[in-house]
Design an enzyme around this catalytic site. Structure first.
Site, PDB file in Angstrom:
ATOM      1  N   GLY A   1       0.833  -1.206   0.000  1.00 16.43           N
ATOM      2  CA  GLY A   1       0.000   0.000   0.000  1.00 16.43           C
ATOM      3  C   GLY A   1       0.859   1.244   0.000  1.00 16.43           C
ATOM      4  O   GLY A   1       2.075   1.196   0.224  1.00 16.43           O
TER       5      GLY A   1
ATOM      6  N   GLY B   1      -0.145   9.404   1.076  1.00 10.77           N
ATOM      7  CA  GLY B   1       0.619  10.625   1.240  1.00 10.77           C
ATOM      8  C   GLY B   1       1.674  10.516   2.323  1.00 10.77           C
ATOM      9  O   GLY B   1       2.664  11.241   2.318  1.00 10.77           O
TER      10      GLY B   1
ATOM     11  N   ASP C   1      -9.972  11.311  12.034  1.00 11.09           N
ATOM     12  CA  ASP C   1      -9.689  10.980  10.630  1.00 11.09           C
ATOM     13  C   ASP C   1     -10.292   9.618  10.278  1.00 11.09           C
ATOM     14  O   ASP C   1      -9.652   8.779   9.649  1.00 11.09           O
ATOM     15  CB  ASP C   1      -8.176  10.973  10.373  1.00 11.09           C
TER      16      ASP C   1
END
Length: 779
Positions: free
Chosen positions: A466, A469, A584
């Site tokens: 994976g 950012g 988040d």
């Protein structure tokens, strides 16, 4: 008796002449599905495919007297033309016309004067040929052996339907391209052309013909779809194919269900659109269009500029670049693009990853190179300015760019990683040194760098599972045969030391079956790594928004995932030692173990509250746009109800299989929250559910999940339930739920992010599933 007989005779002749007259009127419109040498098609007659889906015949538009031969949908009341034979050579209505098979076996359209105005032009003689409208809408011409001689699918006009191709047949020199109509009432060739450019890596391009201006570029095929159209991955009703050989290169699409009617249409205005037919509303529904945002306009931010619809300024420069014309940039004219801050010196250059992008135009392509080989090849060539992998699903292939980088845009979901070349001094300016003092306060096992290198095969591409950012994630195997996931933060990560230390110190103290377990960390020199338990099924988004894997998320699995996330939040908000707000919560931060149990991850942005205090204000708005609550995104105020809002978005995404940041009901530009609210008010909530799941046995539970999701995303903080209440609502069907009110961010899906109040925080939010941590002084 005689009177009865006479009356019977009169009645018989009456009905005889009535039916004779009736059938005389209707016979001309009944011509089956085929044309033969002895049975032409006259104006006034039509052919209908055997499954009654498509119809072929003569038509006019508006008040025009011009007549065309075309194909349209038979059962749809809105006549929708998908193909036109004689678009640039109409016949006159009053003179009539006939479509027939000529003596040489060709299809010909003859006007009232006996002149041929259109022909299939197969260039050979056919014996006993027949032309038939097929069930898929293809008009085919075959000989008496059934061999295909000509088909309408080879000659698209302004529309592509499933089974048609866009691309090239190099053997026959055929360009399967689309040309718009001149206007909505004039099907003649218009001013816009969509075609496949096969130079380099094939991709769609949309040109305005009058001045040869490139309007839109779809981006190259990345193994899953065209890089500039990430929406292709959302809808599991479609199956896409891309073929490239020495003799052909084309894209085509097929439907997974016969219940769906869809088309791709190039409008006279130059907008490229995908429509689906909504039977219940009897309308064409727009799923996607090139006009959905300004970043689809080719090169809008100039060379080395990056277009981002989530940013107030829209245009940004690549890392290491600065606006060429600062004044114009300030006025939001980014057409001049960006220039380097520091010129390259070749010998000491390095590469910086840029995530979630549509890669630039004009590259060289090698489909066999690995990403590591690609990097080395680019590094050896001093003129190479960037590189990326070609196929993101296999990790194979190499793109390399030379000179300025054109037509880059970023996506909140989708896109890929591109590695941009910067001078060594610029790399150093972007880096931050982390000394061993950064280990202080980390009550967690420390892994040494050599151990992690050995576990991940020196962080090889084959170990990568994976990226985002923050950097890359690798699968590793320790000597004890323990599988681990290593999150290696990039030196240029938007996630800083504070977030790193916050996650290490916080998650180490948390123990719950629905929270990911942190095993340790590594801090050596510039390296910052987090070591987690390995989740074999990766993150929820890899299933939920994948057209091939979403079907494995059956109803029970989706419901269990929702309940698991809710229970994990109850632990964070209520049952742990401290009250913890995640800040988040999103699908990519929900990991799935081998039994598909959900585990909340990524606590870099979480905040701890002691006692009953549960609300705060921050100078730094962080998180992911689309999941942030209105009060947090607008004013920086966050609380447990902020997580409730994010949870509500998650629930609606899990139930629908759609991303919040998309366009649903494009005629009024509704995002997922607004779309769900719209359907709820119309009492059509079940239309929101993902078509890949069978909910027939649990309709009440499905509606209840949508109901709870809408309660969680209400605009007013006080209207939202707490997470413990949510668990109760989802667990018991006997509790009466209040009616939801309008959700927060009930706005157009392609609007810019909310404008911050003048005297409040002016912070940015994530555009690529990670957090921006820019800090601004409070006014």
């Amino acid at each position: 008796m005689r009177e009865v007989t006479q009356q019977s005779i009169i009645t018989f002749f009456f009905f005889f002449f009535f039916f004779f007259f009736f059938f005389t009127l209707i016979i001309p419109s009944m011509a089956g599905d085929s044309i033969t040498p002895t049975q032409p098609l006259k104006d006034g007659q039509t052919l209908v495919s055997s499954n009654k889906t498509f119809e072929l015949g003569f038509f006019s538009l508006g008040n025009s007297t011009k007549r065309y031969v075309g194909i349209w949908y038979h059962k749809i009341p809105i006549q929708t033309i998908v193909w036109v034979a004689n678009r640039d050579n109409p016949i006159v209505k009053d003179m009539g016309g006939v479509l027939r098979i000529n003596n040489d076996g060709n299809l010909v359209l003859i006007n009232g004067g006996g002149n041929v105005v259109w022909s299939s032009k197969i260039g050979t003689n056919l014996n006993d040929s027949i032309a038939q409208i097929a069930d898929d809408g293809n008009f085919v011409l075959t000989d008496n052996t059934g061999t295909l001689a000509w088909q309408s699918f080879d000659y698209p006009t302004d529309t592509i339907i499933p089974g048609m191709k866009i691309g090239w047949d190099l053997r026959r020199g055929l360009n399967h391209s689309m040309t718009s109509w001149r206007s909505t009432n004039d099907p003649s060739s218009g001013n816009y052309k969509l075609y496949m450019n096969i130079h380099g890596s094939p991709q769609f391009m949309l040109h305005r013909l009058s001045d040869s201006v490139l309007m839109f570029r779809a981006g190259p095929w990345n193994g899953l779809g065209f890089g500039g159209i990430p929406e292709m991955m959302i809808y599991n009703m479609f199956h896409y194919e891309f073929v490239q050989t020495q003799i052909e290169a084309y894209y085509t699409q097929f439907l997974r269900s016969d219940d769906v009617i869809t088309r791709l249409n190039l409008l006279p205005t130059g907008v490229f659109v995908r429509y689906v037919w909504v039977e219940k509303r009897q309308v064409w529904h727009q799923l996607w269009a090139t006009s959905k945002d300004q970043c689809n306009k080719y090169g809008v931010c100039g060379p080395n500029g990056v277009c981002n619809t989530s940013d107030i300024n829209v245009c940004n420069c690549l890392i290491g670049f600065t606006p060429k014309s600062p004044k114009n940039w300030y006025l939001r004219d980014g057409s001049d693009g960006c220039i380097r801050k520091t010129e390259l010196d070749c010998g000491g250059d390095a590469f910086v990853p840029v995530s979630g992008v549509k890669v630039p135009e004009n590259s060289t392509v090698d489909k066999e190179m690995s990403l590591d080989m690609c990097k080395k090849a680019c590094a050896k060539d001093c003129s190479c300015t960037a590189y990326a992998t070609v196929n993101i699903s296999s990790g194979r292939g190499c793109f390399m760019w030379f000179g300025d980088l054109w037509d880059i845009r970023t996506f909140a979901d989708g896109g890929q990683v591109m590695y941009v070349r910067l001078a060594a001094s610029e790399i150093r300016n972007q880096n931050v040194n982390y000394s061993d003092s950064s280990k202080e306060g980390m009550d967690l096992p420390l892994f040494d760098l050599d151990t992690l290198k050995m576990a991940t095969d020196n962080f090889s591409d084959s170990s990568k599972i994976g990226e985002g950012g923050f950097g890359l994630v690798y699968k590793g195997n320790l000597k004890e045969d323990q599988e681990i996931a290593v999150k290696r933060l990039s030196r240029n990560s938007t996630q800083g030391l504070d977030e790193f230390k916050n996650e290490v110190t916080l998650i180490a103290k948390l123990q719950h079956r629905n929270l990911v377990r942190l095993l340790g960390c590594c801090v050596e020199g510039d390296e910052r790594m987090l070591i987690y338990e390995y989740m074999p099924n990766k993150s929820l988004d890899t299933f939920l928004f994948d057209v091939t894997r979403s079907s494995s998320l059956v109803w029970k699995t989706r419901h269990d995932i929702v309940m698991g996330i809710a229970r994990g939040l109850v632990y964070l908000h209520q049952d742990s030692r401290f009250r913890i707000i995640h800040r988040d919560l999103k699908v990519s931060n929900i990991l799935l173990d081998k039994e598909m149990n959900p585990k909340i991850s990524d606590f870099g942005l979480a905040r701890i509250f002691r006692g009953d205090h549960g609300e705060d204000n921050t100078r730094r708005v962080v998180g992911t746009y689309g999941y942030m609550s209105p009060e947090y995104a607008m004013d920086g105020v966050f609380s447990v109800k902020s997580d409730v809002f994010s949870f509500g978005v998650l629930v609606l995404e899990i139930m629908s299989g759609k991303k919040n940041r998309g366009i649903y009901q494009p005629e009024i530009y509704l995002n997922l929250l607004a779309h769900a609210w719209h359907l709820w008010k119309e009492e059509n909530a079940l239309e929101l559910l993902d078509t890949s799941i069978d909910y027939s046995w649990c309709i009440s539970k499905a509606i209840r999940c949508i109901h709870v999701g809408l309660l969680c995303v209400q605009d007013r903080v006080d209207d939202r339930p707490t997470i413990p209440c949510v668990v109760t609502m989802l667990s018991s069907e006997t509790i009466t739920l209040p009616q939801p009110r309008q959700p927060g961010f009930y706005t157009r899906a392609n609007d810019l992010p909310p404008k911050w109040p003048t005297k409040k925080n002016q912070e940015s939010c994530s555009i690529n599933e990670v957090t921006l941590t820019e800090i601004h002084a409070r006014w």
